[in-house]
Design a protein around this motif. Structure first.
Motif, short mmCIF file in Angstrom:
data_model
loop_
_atom_site.label_atom_id
_atom_site.label_comp_id
_atom_site.label_asym_id
_atom_site.label_seq_id
_atom_site.Cartn_x
_atom_site.Cartn_y
_atom_site.Cartn_z
N ALA A 1 0.55 -1.84 0.23
CA ALA A 1 0.21 -0.22 0.03
C ALA A 1 1.22 0.96 0.39
O ALA A 1 0.74 2.09 -0.53
CB ALA A 1 -1.05 0.10 1.37
N LEU A 2 1.77 1.44 0.63
CA LEU A 2 2.77 2.74 0.64
C LEU A 2 3.36 2.28 -0.91
O LEU A 2 3.45 3.44 -0.80
CB LEU A 2 4.09 2.04 1.98
N ALA A 3 3.53 1.82 -0.90
CA ALA A 3 4.28 1.91 -2.59
C ALA A 3 3.28 2.11 -3.70
O ALA A 3 3.67 3.28 -4.38
CB ALA A 3 4.64 0.07 -3.54
N ALA A 4 2.34 1.44 -3.39
CA ALA A 4 0.77 2.38 -4.30
C ALA A 4 1.29 3.53 -4.20
O ALA A 4 1.22 4.41 -5.03
CB ALA A 4 -0.33 1.77 -4.08
N LEU A 5 1.15 4.55 -2.34
CA LEU A 5 0.89 5.35 -2.84
C LEU A 5 2.45 6.38 -3.14
O LEU A 5 2.21 8.12 -3.54
CB LEU A 5 0.89 5.97 -0.74
N GLY A 6 3.45 5.74 -2.49
CA GLY A 6 5.17 6.23 -3.63
C GLY A 6 5.04 7.71 -2.96
O GLY A 6 4.91 7.71 -1.39
N PRO A 7 5.56 8.57 -3.84
CA PRO A 7 5.70 9.82 -2.77
C PRO A 7 4.44 11.07 -2.17
O PRO A 7 5.16 12.09 -1.27
CB PRO A 7 6.02 10.68 -4.01
N ALA A 8 3.76 10.18 -2.60
CA ALA A 8 1.98 10.43 -1.26
C ALA A 8 2.33 9.87 0.20
O ALA A 8 1.79 10.32 1.44
CB ALA A 8 0.67 10.55 -1.80
N ALA A 9 2.98 8.91 -0.44
CA ALA A 9 3.10 8.34 2.36
C ALA A 9 4.07 8.96 2.95
O ALA A 9 4.32 10.42 2.02
CB ALA A 9 3.79 6.52 1.23
#
Length: 218
Positions: free
Chosen positions: A137-145
């Motif tokens: 999930a954090l990978a999906a968020l990317g820079p927005a994490a």
């Protein structure tokens, strides 16, 4: 497996719509177990079109397990839309929400690239059973994490006692969240000759490519 919302050629439109109406009505059934089953069934049958009915059902649902089923169903939408994200974010912001409910909501928000699900994902990194999904999930968020994700994910990626495959997952997440930190670790793991690590690296590279395409389509 047929994609959600797909009407098979051997199923008439009338039959499909009748089934859809029955499952939608079951979201308001007196029995909690029927409402529980209807949540997942509606997503499987209707796909993204299930969003308004699921949101309305969640607004009026008090049973904890049925609420979890509804939130999980909203999280399975590809991706959750604005209406669903509003509900999921409200769950995350609720200090009384159960851990599993908040985590399910956070996974859905991450799929929609909505950073409001960050806090439960950080907590999930501490739970071995949820760690892999939290990293995805954090990978999906990317820079927005959330920036606070970097230290704990880095700790996982560098952990000598952490299974190598999990270290690859963590490095892959870091490539997305903080590439200047994650890329060197990912490259180091990619040099491993262990078959399991090589397979994990190959899977991670494929996932990175998919996420890059999704980022371009936003």
């Amino acid at each position: 497996m047929r994609p959600p919302g797909h009407v098979p050629s051997d199923l008439s439109r009338v039959t499909y719509e009748a089934a859809l109406a029955r499952i939608t009505a079951a979201l308001r059934a007196p029995a909690p177990d029927l409402r529980f089953q209807a949540a997942g069934g509606l997503v499987e049958l209707a796909g993204r079109a299930a969003e308004p009915a699921l949101c309305a059902a969640l607004d009026g649902e008090a049973h904890p397990q049925v609420r979890l089923a509804l939130v999980s169903a909203l999280a399975e939408l590809d991706p959750p839309g604005p209406e669903a994200c509003t509900r999921l974010a409200a769950v995350v912001a609720d200090p009384g929400a159960a851990v599993d409910l908040a985590f399910a909501a956070a996974l859905g928000l991450a799929a929609a690239r909505d950073p409001r699900g960050g806090p439960p994902l950080l907590l999930a990194l501490q739970r071995s059973g949820d760690r892999a999904r939290a990293l995805e999930a954090l990978a999906a968020l990317g820079p927005a994490a959330p920036p606070a994700a970097v230290p704990p994910v880095l700790k996982i990626a560098r952990g000598w006692l952490t299974p190598a495959v999990m270290r690859v997952r963590a490095a892959y997440a870091l490539v997305r969240v903080a590439s200047q930190v994650g890329q060197p670790l990912f490259d180091e793991l990619a040099a491993s000759r262990r078959p399991a690590v090589q397979e994990a690296v190959a899977d991670a590279r494929a996932a990175l490519a998919v996420l890059a395409v999704k980022d371009m389509s936003k």
